[in-house]
Design an enzyme around this catalytic site. Structure first.
Site, PDB file in Angstrom:
ATOM      1  CB  CYS A 195     100.870   4.278  64.358  1.00 17.41           C
ATOM      2  SG  CYS A 195      99.266   4.760  65.041  1.00 17.41           S
ATOM      3  CB  CYS A 239     100.059   5.707  61.055  1.00 19.62           C
ATOM      4  SG  CYS A 239      98.577   6.596  61.593  1.00 19.62           S
ATOM      5  CE  LYS A 242      94.323   7.714  55.426  1.00 16.60           C
ATOM      6  NZ  LYS A 242      94.238   7.489  56.883  1.00 16.60           N
ATOM      7  CB  SER A 253      88.264   7.016  62.145  1.00 17.79           C
ATOM      8  OG  SER A 253      88.936   6.051  62.923  1.00 17.79           O
TER       9      SER A 253
END
Length: 576
Positions: free
Chosen positions: A53, A126, A128, A474
């Site tokens: 990511c 990614c 967060k 998710s």
């Protein structure tokens, strides 16, 4: 002229004879006289070598810095942390993921304040890193923007496109004998063909869309896929834009408004986006000092149709959406329906309506539906309340048509225990799986449950069981799954009172989640309840558990003292 560019903060760091020691240190890092005359622009990079990511962000940063230099600024790159949800999923390491959102925001704030940057651009990938970056921008309120590294390309397996979602679901299928070892290994090797964030409308792509609809990321630049040749130019242009924001003195508080946040919620609803958007937008609103509640998500989602046919519930991935016309096409559809505030400004200097007007729809594209033929008449997020979730929970209804569910509880005190039950075929059709003590405080860190939910789908139980948890899901999760149940078990929420065999009822039309127990029965059970011992007693995890608020408030960490310095009790889900 370069000398005329504003240096509202960095002049304190670099200007004057008394700042010679600071300049000496900076010269050793490669800066020269001309660099000190320019504004200092922080480039917060969430590059990490662990996972695809963010893997390419080091290269993207070079193009961003070239753009900053071309516009007359001095770029100064620094790094922060990132946790790959896809790698840590189903392990103890997954507890660190949501915690990292706070660390990312805090670390960006510290470096920016410490070095008196005039402006800031945050490179994200990614899950967060995206909300963490926006939280930092909102908190600092200096000219700045978000640039998303872009989505991964889909893999190819047995003649069709696949994503990491398919690998997680294959684990359950393999456990039931529906896939050979060789097939699973081939799929594993094919699902993630290169750099970029997970390909469906999972959390990363959902939050990237959120940033564009908020206006804090440049629409059309962030959504360029990670390995697309146009990404380099997108980086360069973003670098120029951040200097332009500085020159125009456009700060995040002028962009992130209540209207912009409601635009973002509508974008999530229209694309069947991740339930994590609820958690993260609440946190962003908190930093921006904007009033927002979980009820706002249900209010907005209930009037927004699902238009984008995206995984996990649909057919297409983020690169398909980009080819079809991108996030601007989704915005254009919603504006045509009167469902967005088009006058909201964006970092490009244009309004959201102007950005959407530039959308170029690909001929015969099938990713984004017409307004008169939506995939569903109402959006993908629903907020439920009831005697099991007095402060609410969130369920994603994109990808299925179930309206109610009633069944006996199968209670598990951790994700691992539930996963083992799925693997051993203990879970039966009609069951309601309850996973507790996985909330913000109880986890701590509110783990995602993709390992369990994907295994259920792979085992053929995706439409015949329900699941509820005080943890989260998710963005790749789909099925009848309610997460963020609040108050959480660790704070003595009603979910702590459930016992095996209790009948649990999901009622989507009436927005209710109940257990068939009286209020007196629930209180009697909770009277004998004792909180579990904390999983961590020192370090960052212990600090997070001590300071974290309810998921219904975004699971943000709260300050345990007032601004006057008077000691206050630590706030948690029972007091907020």
């Amino acid at each position: 002229m370069i000398d005329s560019l504003p240096k509202p903060r960095s002049h304190t760091l670099t200007d004057g004879a008394h700042r010679a020691p600071a300049r000496a240190m900076l010269r050793a890092s490669g800066l020269a006289d001309e660099d000190f005359r320019k504004p200092l622009v922080g480039v917060a990079n969430t590059w990490i070598e662990i996972g695809p990511c963010n893997y390419h962000l080091r290269e993207l940063a070079q193009h961003v810095k070239e753009g900053i230099r071309a516009a007359g600024g001095t770029p100064l790159e620094f790094n922060t942390v990132s946790i790959s949800d896809g790698i840590t999923m189903g392990t103890e390491g997954m507890r660190t993921s949501l915690v990292s959102r706070e660390v990312i925001a805090d670390s960006i704030e510290l470096v920016t304040r410490g070095n008196l940057f005039d402006a800031l651009i945050v490179l994200v990938g990614c899950d967060k890193t995206i909300p963490g970056g926006v939280m930092a921008l909102a908190r600092l309120n200096i000219p700045g923007l978000i640039l998303y590294g872009g989505s991964i390309a889909p893999g190819q397996f047995e003649g069709h496109s696949v994503t990491i979602q398919d690998v997680f679901e294959a684990v359950g299928k393999h456990a039931r004998g529906g896939m050979t070892d060789a097939q699973l290994r081939t799929l594993e090797g094919a699902a993630c063909p290169g750099a970029g964030a997970c390909g469906g409308q999972f959390t990363a792509n959902t939050m990237a869309l959120v940033c564009e609809f908020l206006g804090i990321a440049p629409m059309g630049l962030s959504s360029v896929p990670a390995t697309n040749a146009r990404k380099a130019n997108a980086g360069h242009r973003a670098g120029e834009l951040v200097v332009d924001l500085l020159c125009r003195d456009v700060t995040p508080s002028k962009i992130i408004t209540k209207a912009a946040i409601e635009n973002a919620i509508a974008g999530v609803a229209a694309t069947g986006g991740s339930t994590n958007a609820v958690l993260h937008l609440l946190a962003i609103a908190n930093e921006a000092k904007i009033s927002l509640s979980i009820d706002d998500f249900d209010r907005i989602s209930s009037r927004v149709p699902i238009l984008a046919d995206l995984k996990p519930g649909g057919r297409f991935v983020a690169t398909d959406l980009y080819a079809a016309g991108g996030t601007a096409l989704v915005a254009k559809r919603l504006l045509e329906a009167g469902l967005l505030r088009g006058d909201s400004i964006t970092v490009t200097g244009r309004s959201l309506a102007e950005e959407a007007a530039a959308a170029k729809e690909a001929p015969a594209q099938q990713v984004v539906s017409k307004l008169d033929a939506p995939l569903k008449p109402t959006g993908g997020l629903v907020i439920l309340k009831g005697n099991l979730a007095t402060d609410g929970c969130v369920i994603k209804v994109a990808g299925h048509n179930l309206q109610d569910f009633r069944g006996p509880a199968r209670v598990f005190e951790s994700e691992e225990a539930a996963f083992t039950a799925v693997e051993k075929s203990i879970i039966m059709a009609g069951d309601v799986i309850v996973i507790r003590y996985e909330g913000p405080k109880g986890g701590p860190g509110m783990r995602e449950m993709l390992a369990v939910t994907a295994a259920l789908v792979g085992a053929g139980l995706g439409d015949s069981v329900a699941l509820l948890t005080d943890g989260r899901f998710s963005g790749a999760t789909h099925g009848f799954m309610a997460g963020h149940v609040a108050p959480e078990a660790a704070n003595g929420g009603p979910i702590a009172a459930i016992a095996d065999g209790d009948i649990i009822v999901f009622d989507i039309p009436n927005r209710r989640l109940n257990v068939e127990l009286s209020a007196a029965d629930i209180q009697k059970r909770l009277a004998g309840w004792k909180p579990p011992a904390p999983r961590y007693t020192s370090g960052v995890m212990a600090k997070y558990a001590l300071l974290v608020s309810s998921s219904s408030l975004g699971a943000v960490t709260v300050v345990p003292t007032s601004f006057s310095g008077t000691a206050q009790p630590v706030l948690n889900a029972r007091t907020l």
